[in-house]
Design an enzyme around this catalytic site. Structure first.
Site, PDB file in Angstrom:
ATOM      1  N   ARG A 100     128.122  71.096  -0.501  1.00  0.00           N
ATOM      2  CA  ARG A 100     128.846  71.385   0.636  1.00  0.00           C
ATOM      3  C   ARG A 100     130.231  71.448   0.071  1.00  0.00           C
ATOM      4  O   ARG A 100     130.911  70.615  -0.498  1.00  0.00           O
ATOM      5  CB  ARG A 100     128.736  70.270   1.786  1.00  0.00           C
ATOM      6  N   HIS A 115     138.015  74.366   6.350  1.00  0.00           N
ATOM      7  CA  HIS A 115     138.172  72.861   6.147  1.00  0.00           C
ATOM      8  C   HIS A 115     139.718  72.372   6.540  1.00  0.00           C
ATOM      9  O   HIS A 115     140.433  72.085   5.144  1.00  0.00           O
ATOM     10  CB  HIS A 115     137.480  72.220   5.002  1.00  0.00           C
ATOM     11  N   GLU A 135     135.079  69.424  11.314  1.00  0.00           N
ATOM     12  CA  GLU A 135     135.409  68.282  12.093  1.00  0.00           C
ATOM     13  C   GLU A 135     136.691  68.583  13.095  1.00  0.00           C
ATOM     14  O   GLU A 135     137.733  68.090  13.087  1.00  0.00           O
ATOM     15  CB  GLU A 135     136.164  67.018  11.215  1.00  0.00           C
ATOM     16  N   ASN A 156     129.364  64.430  10.647  1.00  0.00           N
ATOM     17  CA  ASN A 156     130.202  63.805   9.782  1.00  0.00           C
ATOM     18  C   ASN A 156     130.428  62.214  10.318  1.00  0.00           C
ATOM     19  O   ASN A 156     130.624  62.222  11.504  1.00  0.00           O
ATOM     20  CB  ASN A 156     131.345  64.163   9.514  1.00  0.00           C
ATOM     21  N   TYR A 203     131.699  57.953   9.672  1.00  0.00           N
ATOM     22  CA  TYR A 203     131.973  56.862   8.346  1.00  0.00           C
ATOM     23  C   TYR A 203     131.855  55.413   9.270  1.00  0.00           C
ATOM     24  O   TYR A 203     131.635  54.618   8.369  1.00  0.00           O
ATOM     25  CB  TYR A 203     133.187  57.204   8.019  1.00  0.00           C
ATOM     26  N   GLU A 253     128.605  64.635   5.938  1.00  0.00           N
ATOM     27  CA  GLU A 253     129.535  63.857   4.990  1.00  0.00           C
ATOM     28  C   GLU A 253     129.254  62.399   5.394  1.00  0.00           C
ATOM     29  O   GLU A 253     129.273  62.023   6.803  1.00  0.00           O
ATOM     30  CB  GLU A 253     131.109  64.187   5.821  1.00  0.00           C
TER      31      GLU A 253
HETATM   32  C1  BGC Z   1     136.974  65.004   6.252  1.00  0.00           C
HETATM   33  C2  BGC Z   1     137.284  64.882   4.793  1.00  0.00           C
HETATM   34  C3  BGC Z   1     137.915  63.799   4.130  1.00  0.00           C
HETATM   35  C4  BGC Z   1     137.049  62.616   4.659  1.00  0.00           C
HETATM   36  C5  BGC Z   1     137.679  61.207   4.322  1.00  0.00           C
HETATM   37  C6  BGC Z   1     136.500  63.603   6.660  1.00  0.00           C
HETATM   38  O1  BGC Z   1     137.305  63.412   7.951  1.00  0.00           O
HETATM   39  O2  BGC Z   1     136.162  66.182   6.526  1.00  0.00           O
HETATM   40  O3  BGC Z   1     138.016  66.133   4.288  1.00  0.00           O
HETATM   41  O4  BGC Z   1     138.280  63.616   2.999  1.00  0.00           O
HETATM   42  O5  BGC Z   1     136.671  62.513   6.085  1.00  0.00           O
HETATM   43  O6  BGC Z   1     138.712  60.986   4.832  1.00  0.00           O
END
Ligand code: BGC
Length: 495
Positions: free
Chosen positions: A98, A143, A188, A328, A330, A398
């Protein structure tokens, strides 16, 4: 092959308690890949006719807003070192890569009347090399690097951007569609709209808490839909690709079983995830967003809601504009109720409209404040997306671990990714979620926006002090290589 496998066993048994990991193979066509984005890796910011974009302008004009005044003028220098990147990807064994196209490298002033063929050639070379390496490109059109011309016209506040974004997308489909079969329109929108146009913590740094996020979300949805329809009508038949948008969200877990926490968590999901996903997958804004913003706008004395009302024509234009769901994610937060919708009337604010408050469990492992190791939250998020947005095919575009050291011996990253992959397999095999791909952020340590080079997420370390931007694979690279080869997280896997 044998060496990688032994290393894989060694690393997985050293760092992870493999007894807790799912022992299923990845499904037959499941894709395992890695990601980057143009501004974060390319450099070459003013080379070969590239125009200036919003992040060039932001880092150059407000150096104090970026840690240690860093810029991405050179970044990983992938503008010159892309062949090495493709070699790394090939060595890693990924099914897909990607990456994103820099709008102003292709169209220096943003508009389609002036195409920079040097920029086109740069991406064509990468796509050809990926093809040779048997790696599928998954290409994001936008992006976060908005051409400065549009930024000066109000950027993501200005609905005119939808038309221009569509025209840019058309140029990309035309030049690259032979190689690119998976398109992502926008990365995002929630990060951009909250950070850039409401809180002012990202470029362009606008602080408009009352209306900024809603207007920005509205223009993103129109722009995305316009690029989708152009693909659908003019290119799909000949090029046979597919197209979606990346939506980002953590998991919002109720802080307790109380009715108020359970409903606060749902409102949180509506305001963070649903505001972008609902119009695309179900039609219109989520009801809680419509109701809360209308009620508070009224109490604040506005003649109408601060949330742009979508006309029926717009609802129809946006609804259904996605071939699959790109996610995406985290981290996870606990959610509890904050202010009531009719309380704290004063300055208009997205946060007060939402009326929730969030916190994390201090025992959740974390090296930076926005990534926590909570694999069960990831599993719940996948299930939620599947159930709430019309059972889409989900592709994780992501996910990854940030640390501050960039060390080669990156045990925490291996633990995080293996546990998230295990949760993903649980979601697939136990919960019946149709999840078909996973993409590590990131292939390389890179320019982490306002954090500059202080936070590292790469499978490959980049030495930003060396002129050569030397790349060195970390332990996680070798571990992921083993997972891809074996298509399994533990020593012995079942079908
Ligand atoms: C973004 C990336 C970023 C990653 C870690 C995501 O929100 O798409 O560009 O590097 O988070 O911060």
């Amino acid at each position: 092959m044998y060496r990688t496998f032994v290393l894989f066993l060694l690393i997985s048994s050293t760092y992870c308690d493999s007894s807790t990991l799912n022992n299923h193979h990845f499904p037959k066509n499941f894709k395992l890949g890695a990601a980057t984005a143009a501004y974060q890796i390319e450099g070459g910011w003013n080379e070969d006719g590239k125009g200036v974009h919003m992040w060039d302008w932001y880092t150059h004009t407000f150096p104090e807003k970026i840690k240690f005044n860093y810029t991405a003028d050179v970044a990983c220098d992938s503008y010159h070192k892309w062949e090495e990147d493709v070699k790394l990807l090939k060595n890693l064994g990924v099914s897909h890569y990607r990456m994103s196209i820099s709008w102003s490298r292709i169209l220096p002033n943003g508009t389609a009347n002036n195409i920079n063929l040097k920029g086109v050639e740069y991406y064509l070379n990468i796509f050809k090399a990926l093809k040779e390496a048997n790696i599928e490109p998954m290409v994001t059109l936008y992006h976060w690097d908005l051409p400065i011309y549009f930024h000066e016209m109000g950027g993501w506040y200005n609905p005119l951007l939808a038309k221009y974004f569509g025209e840019y997308a058309r140029v990309c489909y035309k030049y690259f569609g032979e190689y690119v079969k998976t398109w992502i329109t926008i990365n995002e929108p929630q990060s951009t709209c909250l950070g850039g146009y409401a809180e002012g913590t990202k470029a362009p740094g606008y602080i408009h808490m009352g209306e900024g996020l809603y207007q920005c979300a509205y223009v993103h949805l129109l722009a995305h839909a316009s690029a989708y329809h152009i693909y659908d009508k003019e290119f799909r038949e000949a090029q046979q690709g597919r197209i979606s948008i990346v939506i980002d969200s953590g998991w919002a877990e109720p802080a307790s079983d109380s009715d108020s926490d359970v409903s606060a968590a749902q409102v949180e999901r509506d305001f963070v995830l649903g505001i972008y996903a609902n119009p695309i997958y179900n039609g219109d804004w989520p009801q809680a967003v419509i109701d809360n913003v209308a009620q508070r706008s009224y109490l604040e004395g506005f003649p109408k809601s601060r949330l742009p009302q979508l006309t029926q024509e717009e609802i129809d234009f946006i609804n259904g504009t996605s071939d699959f769901f790109c996610l995406n994610t985290y981290s996870t937060n606990y959610i509890t109720s904050g202010n009531k919708v009719n309380e704290s009337i004063g300055d208009p604010s997205y946060y007060l409209d939402k009326g929730t408050s969030s916190f994390v469990d201090p025992s959740w492992p974390s090296d930076v404040q926005w990534v926590h190791l909570v694999p069960w939250g990831f599993r719940k998020l996948l299930k939620y997306v599947y159930e709430h947005f019309n059972h889409p095919e989900i592709f994780v575009t992501e996910n990854g671990w940030a640390d501050l050291t960039g060390q080669l011996n990156d045990t925490n990253r291996i633990t995080y990714i293996s546990e998230y992959l295990s949760a993903l397999l649980d979601a697939h095999y136990e919960d019946g979620v149709n999840v078909t791909g996973y993409t590590v952020w990131s292939l390389l340590d890179n320019f982490e926006w306002t954090n500059g080079y202080t936070q590292k997420l790469g499978l490959v370390q980049v030495d930003f002090q060396s002129e050569n931007r030397t790349r060195t694979p970390k332990d996680s690279f070798k571990w992921y290589q083993g997972v891809i080869e074996k298509r399994c997280l533990v020593e012995e896997c079942i079908e």
